[in-house]
Design a protein around this motif. Structure first.
Motif, PDB file in Angstrom:
ATOM      1  N   SER A 197       0.822  -1.204   0.000  1.00 54.00           N
ATOM      2  CA  SER A 197       0.000   0.000   0.000  1.00 54.00           C
ATOM      3  C   SER A 197       0.863   1.264   0.000  1.00 54.00           C
ATOM      4  O   SER A 197       0.627   2.206  -0.774  1.00 54.00           O
ATOM      5  CB  SER A 197      -0.926  -0.002   1.220  1.00 54.00           C
ATOM      6  N   LEU A 198       1.874   1.293   0.862  1.00 51.69           N
ATOM      7  CA  LEU A 198       2.758   2.450   0.939  1.00 51.69           C
ATOM      8  C   LEU A 198       3.564   2.609  -0.346  1.00 51.69           C
ATOM      9  O   LEU A 198       3.742   3.725  -0.853  1.00 51.69           O
ATOM     10  CB  LEU A 198       3.704   2.318   2.133  1.00 51.69           C
ATOM     11  N   LEU A 210       1.300   4.047  -3.098  1.00 47.78           N
ATOM     12  CA  LEU A 210       1.034   5.463  -2.888  1.00 47.78           C
ATOM     13  C   LEU A 210       2.235   6.319  -3.269  1.00 47.78           C
ATOM     14  O   LEU A 210       2.106   7.317  -3.993  1.00 47.78           O
ATOM     15  CB  LEU A 210       0.673   5.710  -1.412  1.00 47.78           C
ATOM     16  N   LEU A 211       3.407   5.928  -2.809  1.00 41.80           N
ATOM     17  CA  LEU A 211       4.605   6.721  -3.067  1.00 41.80           C
ATOM     18  C   LEU A 211       5.015   6.659  -4.535  1.00 41.80           C
ATOM     19  O   LEU A 211       5.444   7.655  -5.115  1.00 41.80           O
ATOM     20  CB  LEU A 211       5.750   6.254  -2.168  1.00 41.80           C
ATOM     21  N   SER A 222       3.035   8.858  -6.602  1.00 40.36           N
ATOM     22  CA  SER A 222       3.348  10.261  -6.333  1.00 40.36           C
ATOM     23  C   SER A 222       4.714  10.656  -6.891  1.00 40.36           C
ATOM     24  O   SER A 222       5.199  11.759  -6.622  1.00 40.36           O
ATOM     25  CB  SER A 222       3.316  10.525  -4.823  1.00 40.36           C
ATOM     26  N   GLU A 265      -3.484  10.045   3.323  1.00 43.88           N
ATOM     27  CA  GLU A 265      -2.381   9.942   2.369  1.00 43.88           C
ATOM     28  C   GLU A 265      -1.529  11.205   2.341  1.00 43.88           C
ATOM     29  O   GLU A 265      -0.296  11.130   2.280  1.00 43.88           O
ATOM     30  CB  GLU A 265      -2.930   9.654   0.957  1.00 43.88           C
ATOM     31  N   ASP A 266      -2.181  12.374   2.407  1.00 43.29           N
ATOM     32  CA  ASP A 266      -1.418  13.621   2.315  1.00 43.29           C
ATOM     33  C   ASP A 266      -0.521  13.831   3.525  1.00 43.29           C
ATOM     34  O   ASP A 266       0.521  14.490   3.423  1.00 43.29           O
ATOM     35  CB  ASP A 266      -2.346  14.819   2.109  1.00 43.29           C
ATOM     36  N   LEU A 325       2.581  11.843   2.631  1.00 44.30           N
ATOM     37  CA  LEU A 325       3.304  12.494   1.539  1.00 44.30           C
ATOM     38  C   LEU A 325       3.993  13.770   2.004  1.00 44.30           C
ATOM     39  O   LEU A 325       5.111  14.077   1.583  1.00 44.30           O
ATOM     40  CB  LEU A 325       2.347  12.788   0.377  1.00 44.30           C
TER      41      LEU A 325
END
Length: 205
Positions: free
Chosen positions: A19-20, A23-24, A27, A109-110, A113
Motif C-alpha cells: 500500500s505504501l 502510494l509513493l 506520487s 495519504e497527504d 506524503l
C-alpha cells in the motif's frame, strides 16, 4: 527534489508495504521495500540519497532499535516512523534516536506524503538551521509554567485524564492548556510539537 532519492519502506506486513509503495510510486517517488529491519540493515551501508519509512513494532527488531543501529553505525537517514495508537512514548524515543517524524495510524495519504517531502528536503539541509532552534525556544518562553507541565505530559503520550490526575486539575482545564500550548508553539499536530520540544532540548518527562 525527489530525483535520485529512494524511499525505503521497512514493515513486516506485506499489505502495508504494498500500500505504501503504491502510494509513493504514484506520487513520483522511487521506492524499495524490506520485510524486516534486519533485511534493511543489510543494504543500509551503501545508501546515500535515501529516506526511510519504518514501522515502530516489528518482530525481529523495533523501529527504535533500527534507528539506534543506524545512528551508531553512522548510517542515519531522514526517517519517518509509523506507529499505532498508544505508541506515542515509543515514538518519542524513536525521535530521540534520530527520527525526523512519526505518523499515527490510521493516517491520511497527504499526511504521509507531506512527511516524505520533509524527509527528502532534509537531505539538502544539513546541518539543521540554528535559527529554527532559536525560534522554538522563543515560543517556549511564551508558555506559563502550567502550560509547560501540560506540554511535557502531552509529549510523553499521556491522555488528558491522566494529565489531569497528575497535575491535580480538571480534564477541561487540561484541554484549555493543551490548546494554548498548540497555539503558542504554532504546532499543527502532536508530531510537530514533539519535533519542536526535541529540537530545543526541552525536558521531556
Amino acid at each position: 527534489m525527489t530525483e535520485n532519492v529512494v524511499i525505503h519502506i521497512v514493515d513486516d506486513e506485506e499489505p502495508v508495504r504494498k500500500s505504501l509503495a503504491f502510494l509513493l510510486s504514484m506520487s513520483g517517488h522511487a521506492v524499495r521495500v524490506h520485510d524486516s529491519a534486519t533485511a534493511f540493515l543489510g543494504v543500509a551501508a551503501g545508501l546515500r540519497q535515501a529516506c526511510l519509512i519504518t514501522d515502530l513494532r516489528m518482530p525481529d527488531m523495533s523501529g527504535v532499535a533500527l534507528l539506534r543501529r543506524l545512528r551508531d553505525a553512522g548510517q542515519m537517514l531522514p526517517a519517518i516512523v509509523i506507529t499505532g495508537h498508544g505508541d506515542v512514548p515509543m515514538a518519542v524515543e524513536a525521535m530521540k534516536a534520530g527520527a525526523l517524524d512519526f505518523i499515527e495510524k490510521p493516517f491520511a495519504e497527504d499526511v504521509l506524503l507531506d512527511a516524505v517531502g520533509r524527509a527528502v528536503a532534509e537531505l539538502h539541509r544539513h546541518p539543521r538551521d540554528g535559527a529554527d532552534t532559536a525560534d522554538v525556544r522563543q515560543r517556549l518562553d511564551q508558555l506559563s509554567e502550567r502550560e509547560r507541565q501540560v506540554m511535557r505530559c502531552v509529549v510523553a503520550g499521556l491522555p488528558n485524564k491522566t494529565i489531569a490526575f497528575e497535575l491535580d486539575i480538571s480534564p477541561r482545564t487540561v484541554e484549555v492548556h493543551r490548546a494554548n500550548v498548540m497555539a503558542k508553539m504554532q504546532a499543527r499536530n502532536l508530531p510537530e510539537l514533539v519535533r519542536m520540544v526535541l529540537l530545543a532540548d526541552d525536558t521531556i518527562s
